[in-house]
Design a protein around this motif. Structure first.
Motif, short mmCIF file in Angstrom:
data_model
loop_
_atom_site.label_atom_id
_atom_site.label_comp_id
_atom_site.label_asym_id
_atom_site.label_seq_id
_atom_site.Cartn_x
_atom_site.Cartn_y
_atom_site.Cartn_z
N UNK A 208 -30.01 52.79 16.61
CA UNK A 208 -29.07 52.16 15.70
C UNK A 208 -27.85 53.06 15.53
N UNK A 209 -26.65 52.52 15.80
CA UNK A 209 -25.41 53.28 15.69
C UNK A 209 -24.41 52.47 14.87
N UNK A 210 -23.34 53.13 14.44
CA UNK A 210 -22.26 52.45 13.74
C UNK A 210 -21.21 52.01 14.75
N UNK A 211 -20.69 50.80 14.56
CA UNK A 211 -19.67 50.26 15.45
C UNK A 211 -18.53 49.70 14.60
N UNK B 145 -10.72 44.91 19.90
CA UNK B 145 -11.54 44.96 21.12
C UNK B 145 -11.20 46.18 21.97
N UNK B 146 -9.94 46.66 21.89
CA UNK B 146 -9.52 47.81 22.69
C UNK B 146 -9.98 49.14 22.10
N UNK B 147 -10.16 49.17 20.77
CA UNK B 147 -10.49 50.45 20.13
C UNK B 147 -11.94 50.52 19.66
N UNK B 148 -12.67 49.41 19.79
CA UNK B 148 -14.03 49.35 19.27
C UNK B 148 -14.92 50.37 19.97
N UNK B 149 -15.43 51.33 19.22
CA UNK B 149 -16.27 52.40 19.77
C UNK B 149 -17.42 52.70 18.80
N UNK B 150 -18.57 53.08 19.33
CA UNK B 150 -19.62 53.56 18.44
C UNK B 150 -19.26 54.95 17.91
N UNK B 151 -19.73 55.27 16.73
CA UNK B 151 -19.44 56.60 16.18
C UNK B 151 -20.57 57.05 15.27
N UNK B 152 -20.66 58.37 15.11
CA UNK B 152 -21.64 58.95 14.20
C UNK B 152 -21.00 59.47 12.94
N UNK B 153 -19.80 60.05 13.08
CA UNK B 153 -19.02 60.55 11.94
C UNK B 153 -17.56 60.22 12.19
N UNK B 154 -16.80 60.01 11.10
CA UNK B 154 -15.40 59.62 11.26
C UNK B 154 -14.57 60.14 10.10
N UNK B 155 -13.34 60.54 10.40
CA UNK B 155 -12.37 60.92 9.38
C UNK B 155 -11.02 60.38 9.81
N UNK B 156 -10.03 60.43 8.92
CA UNK B 156 -8.73 59.88 9.29
C UNK B 156 -7.62 60.37 8.39
N UNK B 157 -6.38 60.05 8.76
CA UNK B 157 -5.22 60.35 7.93
C UNK B 157 -4.22 59.23 8.09
N UNK B 158 -3.34 59.11 7.11
CA UNK B 158 -2.42 57.98 7.05
C UNK B 158 -1.07 58.45 6.51
#
Length: 398
Positions: A294-297, A325-338
């Motif tokens: 099970x992964x996050x998508x 559809x172009x950026x959809x990737x599985x991930x385990x951890x994520x961070x971001x900035x805006x």
């Protein structure tokens, strides 16, 4: 920047070319390469330092947006990677030699933010903040704020801002907001006077325009971010009284009347909120099974902004399915900035999945109501740790 290193014999031949031809060649290079070329020879440095050349170069790169990434390598080898939306590859900015006189050997640094030619780092051992100017090759330690020395975990990205002085000046203002004894306080450092000042924020009178209409007039510092409500401090550049805003979030309902974000019975939806400049990006993901695990998508990205009186988050737009559809990737951890500037919202998400890093850069034009995606080449992060990521505009030769 290894791309612009040339053998000494070729460097001599290059410098024998007519100055007009050298200038034309240099103007075809990316800004980091031009900065590095100042070290090739005295004649190249003289051309690069010429006022007409600086004007042409700055005009050429003034509209570029940069994304900077700081990787944890060997602690004696500090390197910033930068990518411009005008370019097609990553550039390296070596800062280890600059930092050596200012920090202890083996010091653990974290990259906080950047603006123009200025880059802000936090030192965990020294518990201080260090600014680096890549064009003037200068490093400056900022004196401790009235709150005292702080480790890297004390700094929140969306709760700080680095504001350079007008073009041609090496001075800057550094602002951050904190909750002190249940009071919202803004601390501002002025590099010209080398002093700090503290300003207590007051409640808003409800007269603020919408966030998309007030860019350039206000600085927004996120103080508290909860599921249903945020506390944001707004500072008008010519005012000494910060304003407290408390936009509430009630979500957005789909055709079935259910919230499209958050959690609902029998259908858990993971959600990440990313804040900056009075905007909020909501990243949605679903749990899926991939090769028995099970992964996050990623399943959706929404952009929100503060309403008329700063009391409500208003929905702006959702990333189209064609881009998802172009950026959809599985991930385990994520961070971001805006970052929101001049009617454009730029956002980056950095994710890790089984040791592999992936970066997503998307932009939304508020006037055209149009999303774009900036494809990024491999940032070569395999086996390394991320130690800070930030947008910046205004990188120049002056």
């Amino acid at each position: 920047m290894a791309n612009c290193r040339i053998p000494s014999t070729n460097a001599i031949g290059f410098c024998l070319l007519p100055s007009e031809l050298i200038e034309r060649i240099l103007l075809c290079l990316a800004l980091p390469e031009i900065i590095r070329f100042k070290l090739v020879s005295k004649s190249a440095a003289e051309i690069i330092c010429n006022r007409d050349f600086i004007r042409q170069c700055n005009s050429q790169w003034s509209s570029a947006t940069w994304l900077f990434l700081y990787k944890k390598r060997r602690r004696c080898d500090s390197v910033l990677d930068g990518f411009a939306d005008h370019s097609d590859r990553w550039f390296q900015f070596s800062i280890s030699d600059l930092l050596r006189p200012a920090i202890f050997p083996g010091e653990d640094l974290f990259f906080l933010t950047a603006s123009g030619n200025l880059f802000l780092f936090a030192s965990n051992t020294l518990q201080s903040v260090i600014t680096v100017n890549l064009v003037t090759n200068t490093v400056k330690k900022i004196p401790p704020s009235p709150l005292g020395r702080r480790g890297t975990c004390s700094w929140r990205r969306s709760g700080m801002k680095l504001v350079p002085s007008p073009t041609g000046s090496v001075n800057f203002r550094f602002l951050f907001a904190e909750l002190v004894e249940n009071r919202a306080i803004v601390f501002e450092y002025n590099s010209e006077s080398e002093t700090w000042r503290s300003m207590e924020a007051k409640e808003s009178d409800g007269s603020l325009p919408r966030v998309g209409e007030r860019q350039g007039d206000y600085i927004f510092l996120s103080l508290i971010n909860r599921v249903s409500e945020s506390v944001i401090v707004a500072i008008k550049l010519q005012s000494s009284t910060p304003i407290i805003l408390q936009p509430r979030f009630e979500g957005r309902r789909n055709d079935n009347g259910r919230l499209t974000v958050g959690f609902s019975w029998g259908n858990g939806i993971d959600r990440l909120h990313v804040y900056g400049d009075g905007f909020m990006m909501i990243v949605k993901s679903d749990g899926v099974y991939q090769t028995g695990t099970r992964v996050r998508m990623l399943s959706g990205i929404e952009m929100w902004g503060m309403g008329l009186d700063g009391r409500q988050w208003e929905f702006i737009s959702e990333l189209p399915n064609s881009l998802m559809l172009k950026i959809n990737k599985p991930y385990g951890a994520m961070t971001g900035c805006l970052e929101g500037r001049n009617g454009r919202i730029k956002a980056v998400l950095m994710s890790n999945f089984e040791g592999l890093w992936h970066i997503i850069w998307v932009c939304y034009d508020m006037e055209r109501k149009e999303w774009t995606w900036v494809p990024l080449p491999d940032c070569k992060m395999k086996g390394l740790n991320m130690a800070g990521i930030a947008f910046s505009c205004g990188l120049s030769l002056s």
